[in-house]
Design an enzyme around this catalytic site. Structure first.
Site, PDB file in Angstrom:
ATOM      1  N   GLU A  46       0.833  -1.205   0.000  1.00  0.00           N
ATOM      2  CA  GLU A  46       0.000   0.000   0.000  1.00  0.00           C
ATOM      3  C   GLU A  46       0.869   1.256   0.000  1.00  0.00           C
ATOM      4  OE1 GLU A  46      -0.136  -2.631   1.930  1.00  0.00           O
ATOM      5  OE2 GLU A  46      -2.069  -2.890   2.915  1.00  0.00           O
ATOM      6  N   TRP A 164      16.594 -36.420 -18.342  1.00  0.00           N
ATOM      7  CA  TRP A 164      15.605 -35.358 -18.190  1.00  0.00           C
ATOM      8  C   TRP A 164      14.319 -35.714 -18.913  1.00  0.00           C
ATOM      9  CZ3 TRP A 164      15.972 -31.930 -14.622  1.00  0.00           C
ATOM     10  CH2 TRP A 164      17.241 -31.524 -14.170  1.00  0.00           C
ATOM     11  N   LEU A 198      20.397 -28.926  -5.633  1.00  0.00           N
ATOM     12  CA  LEU A 198      19.178 -28.379  -5.021  1.00  0.00           C
ATOM     13  C   LEU A 198      19.294 -26.889  -4.726  1.00  0.00           C
ATOM     14  CD1 LEU A 198      18.240 -31.336  -2.598  1.00  0.00           C
ATOM     15  CD2 LEU A 198      17.539 -30.987  -4.976  1.00  0.00           C
ATOM     16  N   GLU A 283      11.180 -32.709  -4.074  1.00  0.00           N
ATOM     17  CA  GLU A 283      11.359 -32.956  -5.514  1.00  0.00           C
ATOM     18  C   GLU A 283      11.519 -34.437  -5.849  1.00  0.00           C
ATOM     19  OE1 GLU A 283      13.955 -30.437  -7.674  1.00  0.00           O
ATOM     20  OE2 GLU A 283      13.390 -28.632  -6.604  1.00  0.00           O
TER      21      GLU A 283
END
Ligand code: AOF
Ligand code: ZN
Length: 353
Positions: A46, A164, A198, A283
């Site tokens: 704000e 992947w 990570l 994960e």
């Protein structure tokens, strides 16, 4: 309000443990001020929006994605700033559950300002789900389980050779998820197979790097792996069973790893909560994913679905869960769905608490 919510997102990774908050000031149908909470300890949304609006704020409406705070915290009460600026109407998405900050709506009304609350409330609750979770007094972290899966729901093909599944756009999105978590975890199977770091590399660096966590009952995390080798740069926590071999836990401690002993997953999460972890991103792999799901400890499940079929012998993500029939298995609620390159991301609500 949608604009306020999307401005709020710009604070991602920079404001925790505070919530993401955005504000838009509108007069005669024109946006005259925009702001968001940019960094922990800094001015609230704000205040930024009022600064931009200046004198034009008199008689304007403020849209805020959270009830304006009514307390003197690290910054002044937003209620008083709105009153002083001559705002005549405030629209907010949801109440502030933080008892110290709450009461803004009543304070604004007492000052003669018209207040409407509950606009886009579901989106606002979703945007700050871990904040609302811990504000309700939860001792265990809010758990987001993220998995990359093939079209046939598998984590890896029959050969077990890791490769992947998802493309670069999804990788980037995962790093953004990491940046907004307090801790990023994997099971020991994944730690051994992937030697992951990570860390946050493909997104803006968060204010505080998330700690790395390994669910590792027998403290098998190798001293030569990336996690242990970098434990003095970014903390690594190993969640081990009470009877984990002392020689291994001592070795990990000597290398700078924090070993937390816990009898089960719930106790392990509670230990993380006690270390200040409010939002845990897990994960994988398949074993810890199933165990957390079976224990009812997952709040949001995020699946990145890659356009790949792994076929016979592939390892399904949830093979360790009890078998179900499609007509009686609980159906997960879809919270969000987006494409990242060729991959499809879906966020599901798993546990309602
Ligand atoms: C708002 N606008 O943009 C935010 C709010 O220590 P402080 O002063 O930063 O206060 C933090 C608390 O204020 C936080 O826990 C939450 O209740 C509220 N956050 N309130 O009016 C904002 N970020
Ligand atoms: Zn405030």
């Amino acid at each position: 309000m949608r604009q306020a919510l999307s401005l709020a997102d710009r604070g991602a990774g920079q404001v925790a443990p505070n919530p993401l908050v955005g504000a838009v000031i509108v007069r005669n149908g024109t946006v005259i001020g925009e702001g968001w909470h940019q960094r922990y300890g800094g001015p609230h949304a704000e205040v930024h929006a009022l600064r931009m609006a200046g004198d034009k704020a008199r008689g304007a409406t403020a849209y805020v994605s959270l009830e304006p705070c009514n307390h003197l915290g690290q910054t002044g009460p937003c209620t008083e700033a709105l009153v002083a600026a001559g705002i005549t109407r405030v629209v907010c998405a949801t109440r502030d559950p933080n008892p110290k900050a709450a009461g803004g709506i009543e304070r604004l009304r007492a000052a003669g300002i018209e207040v409407l609350s509950g606009v886009c409330e579901a989106d606002a609750l979703l945007q700050n789900a871990p904040f609302f979770h811990s504000a309700r007094g939860a001792l265990l972290p809010f758990v987001t389980l993220k998995l990359a899966l093939s079209l046939d729901g598998a984590i890896v093909g029959a050969s077990r050779r890791r490769a992947w599944l998802t493309g670069p756009e999804a990788q980037t999105a995962v790093h953004a998820l990491r940046a907004s978590a307090d801790a990023v975890a994997v099971g020991i199977g994944t730690a051994l197979a992937d030697n992951p770091a990570l860390t946050v590399r493909l997104a803006q660096a968060p204010r505080v790097a998330p700690v790395r966590v390994v669910f590792d009952r027998q403290a098998r995390l190798p001293a030569t792996g990336t996690l242990v080798q970098t434990a003095r740069e970014t903390p690594v926590y190993v969640l081990a069973a009470p009877d984990a071999p002392a020689a291994r836990t001592d070795g990990l401690r000597d290398a700078g790893v924090t070993v937390l002993h816990a009898a089960d997953l719930s106790a392990g999460l509670q230990a993380l909560g006690a270390q200040g972890v409010r939002h845990l991103l897990v994960e994988g792999g398949a074993q810890i994913a199933s165990a957390l799901m079976a224990a009812g400890l997952v709040h949001h499940l995020i699946i990145f679905q890659a356009p790949v079929i792994l076929g016979a012998g592939a390892v399904p993500a949830f093979a360790a869960l009890p078998g179900q029939d499609a007509d009686t298995a609980p159906r997960l609620r879809v919270l969000e769905r987006r494409g990242y390159g060729a991959d499809l991301m879906t966020r599901y609500a798993v546990s309602g608490d």
